[in-house]
Design an enzyme around this catalytic site. Structure first.
Site: not given
Length: 623
Positions: A375, A487, A544, A572
């Site tokens: 981030q 992932e 996310d 986002c």
């Protein structure tokens, strides 16, 4: 509407009473009117910018329009891309921003497609005709870097939050409209006001950016400058704007940028020219975290290798020596990166210092490699991750449940009778079986002491969210909770495992799987640690995804995972997230198999003050 005070664990609902409803509805209508007027003004101001045309040559002759369009979407996406025209081996793509034009050139120029090496450059603007002809000959004022990257810098923070809240209300209303079209169930009584929580503010609004990629070039005055790109490609304008006045950058970052500008000027090598594809210096990347500073100096390939080695030594002396502290900065990692085109794999070399830098969020220390995602606002990341953790409801405390007024009244009447009869314990069962639409009320969930929870961290990256949550849940529940991260990128999985070890988190509490989420879900039971079971444990997912959202297959994978009772979707780009949310909530069908979810609450988080951007933390539960 907005209260920027202390962040509460249980976020309050935006609208407290009907009188505020009316007031905000009026404000939203006015805002929509202002927004339309602003869009019209922006369209008039940027009419010439819409004429930026990118030419892509030497395409394979067998590459049809549909195939080229897919290649284009895969390479630069669809945002800020306009009309596309293809003729034989040449295509013209209209883009609306200089950044998108630059991205297209970087990625397509030199790209090899079926043994054909593509060429990409800015083309002359298409001839204007009819109503497209300009109505004014006034020269547009050049925007500063501050106006470009922090357009709300001069607006009071309370007003920024109000503006973002109204935009959130507009987006939720649009989402509900999409839900109606998709025939999502349970929409009776649901409005943008009942779904939206109050925006979570970020109290420190300056010097928050921990990563920036600065372009090296010439200013309008012809001076060597390191900063952000300005100008219009359609007019062969490419100049660099100084970042001196940007309030989101720290003083140390600005000192490094100024020092590098002087170094480039003194080096004897030219800055890279995007139009002529000549020169050396291309970009400076700065990452600044917890006292560590990482620099990546990106250059165009230098043919004179002896000169290249000399320049490397000069950079080490200039940016990684003890006297830099007296000049106001301290670099701990210094990289040299050679890259001709953005589509090329960069050749990166560590010149000096540590290969990593480190950042601490909510008491968890993370190793950050040069190209790892993290981030860009570390302090706001702590707020975001805390909000995600609270929304997961892992602490076993009170939960919010929505119930219709009629059912609530009936429940209260029944409770009074039961209390008289001495059976108050029936209340929990009644409340848990209640509906989902209507008035907010609280339910104390009585869980068995041995109940266990599995946190499924989907698209986990380097494990930041899952590990922050695991480190901060109550001690009495820690032994009964585990995290499984999924992932696609194997190197990120290795970083996640290393971060877990460094933070003393055992492999039983945090394990990681490299692979596609939809494939991992089918055999998830294989990765569940001993003592946990998918059949008896609560499974809570945190998702996310990248800005563009998740693939249809991942959506179906989440829907088909029956044990997944709660899903926290972090976005986002809320506008882009609406598609995924609709797919997660729409009725079961041949294309969307598995049980649908229901949007419970949406909590906006202000990650980027002085800009129009914000993030959403969306809580979904099974219908």
């Amino acid at each position: 509407i907005i209260n920027s005070g202390v962040i509460m664990a249980d976020t309050e609902v935006i609208i407290a009473d009907a009188s505020e409803d009316i007031k905000i509805q009026d404000d939203v209508k006015q805002e929509e009117s202002d927004s339309k007027q602003k869009q019209a003004e922006n369209k008039a101001e940027n009419s010439e910018a819409e004429e930026i045309r990118v030419q892509i040559k030497n395409l394979p002759k067998f590459l049809g329009f549909k195939e080229f369009k897919k290649l284009l979407e895969k390479t630069i996406g669809t945002e800020n891309v306009g009309k596309i025209r293809q003729a034989k081996d040449t295509a013209y793509v209209n883009v609306t921003t200089n950044e998108k034009a630059q991205e297209a050139i970087d990625k397509f120029n030199g790209m090899v497609v079926k043994k054909f090496t593509l060429e990409c450059k800015i083309a002359e603007a298409a001839p204007k005709r009819g109503r497209d002809l300009p109505t004014s000959t006034e020269t547009a004022r050049v925007k500063t870097a501050k106006e470009s990257v922090t357009p709300l810098a001069d607006m009071p923070y309370e007003e920024q939050l109000q503006m973002k809240t109204k935009e959130c209300l507009r987006l939720v209303r649009r989402m509900i409209q999409e839900f109606h079209i998709a025939k999502v169930a349970g929409l009776q009584g649901v409005t943008n006001y009942t779904l939206l929580n109050k925006i979570v503010p970020f109290t420190s609004t300056a010097d928050f950016r921990n990563k920036c990629e600065f372009t090296v070039g010439k200013s309008l005055e012809g001076k060597t400058t390191v900063g952000f790109v300005g100008g219009r490609f359609s007019k062969n304008e490419h100049y660099i704007l100084s970042v001196e006045e940007c309030p989101n950058l720290s003083p140390q970052m600005k000192l490094i940028v100024n020092e590098f500008s002087q170094f480039v000027e003194e080096s004897g090598l030219d800055t890279f020219n995007e139009f002529e594809r000549k020169g050396t210096w291309k970009m400076l990347t700065v990452r600044e975290m917890s006292g560590d500073v990482l620099l990546i100096v990106t250059v165009f390939p230098i043919e004179d290798k002896e000169k290249e080695e000399t320049v490397k030594k000069m950079i080490i002396q200039r940016f990684h020596s003890l006297d830099t502290i007296s000049r106001g900065f301290r670099v701990t990692s210094l990289y040299w990166q050679v890259q001709a085109n953005a589509s090329d794999e960069p050749e990166r070399t560590l010149l000096a210092g540590s290969p990593y830098i480190y950042e601490t969020v909510l008491g968890v220390r993370f190793r950050v490699s040069p190209d790892a995602f993290f981030q860009t606002n570390s302090a706001a990341a702590a707020i975001l991750y805390k909000t995600i953790g609270d929304t997961c409801q892992l602490n076993g405390k009170k939960r919010e449940v929505e119930e219709e007024k009629v059912k609530k009244e009936q429940t209260e009447e029944k409770d009074e009778k039961e209390e008289e009869e001495g059976v108050p314990e029936k209340r929990m069962k009644i409340e848990e079986e209640s509906g989902c639409d209507g008035v907010k009320m609280e339910v104390v969930e009585e869980k068995k002491e041995d109940e266990k929870t599995i946190l499924l961290d989907i698209c986990c990256g380097t494990g930041t969210i899952g590990q922050c949550i695991m480190k901060n849940i109550p001690q009495e529940r820690a032994a009964r909770t585990c995290c499984i991260g999924v992932e696609l990128i194997e190197s990120a999985v290795e970083d996640a495992k290393a971060n877990a070890r460094d933070n003393g988190i055992s492999e039983k509490l945090c394990s990681y799987v490299a692979g596609k989420a939809e494939d991992t879900f089918r055999g998830l039971w294989r990765h569940v640690p001993q003592g946990f079971s998918l059949d008896s444990a609560r499974v809570i997912g945190v998702l996310d995804p990248p800005r563009r959202g998740i693939h249809h297959k991942v959506v179906v994978g989440c829907r088909e995972l029956k044990s997944l009772e709660r899903l926290i979707y972090v976005s986002c780009d809320p506008s882009a997230a609406i598609r995924n949310l609709t797919e997660l909530c729409r009725p079961e069908s041949n294309k969307f198999s598995g049980g649908p979810f229901r949007v419970e609450k949406i909590t906006p988080v202000d990650m980027f003050p002085m800009t129009e951007h914000f993030e959403w933390v969306i809580s979904l539960v099974r219908q």
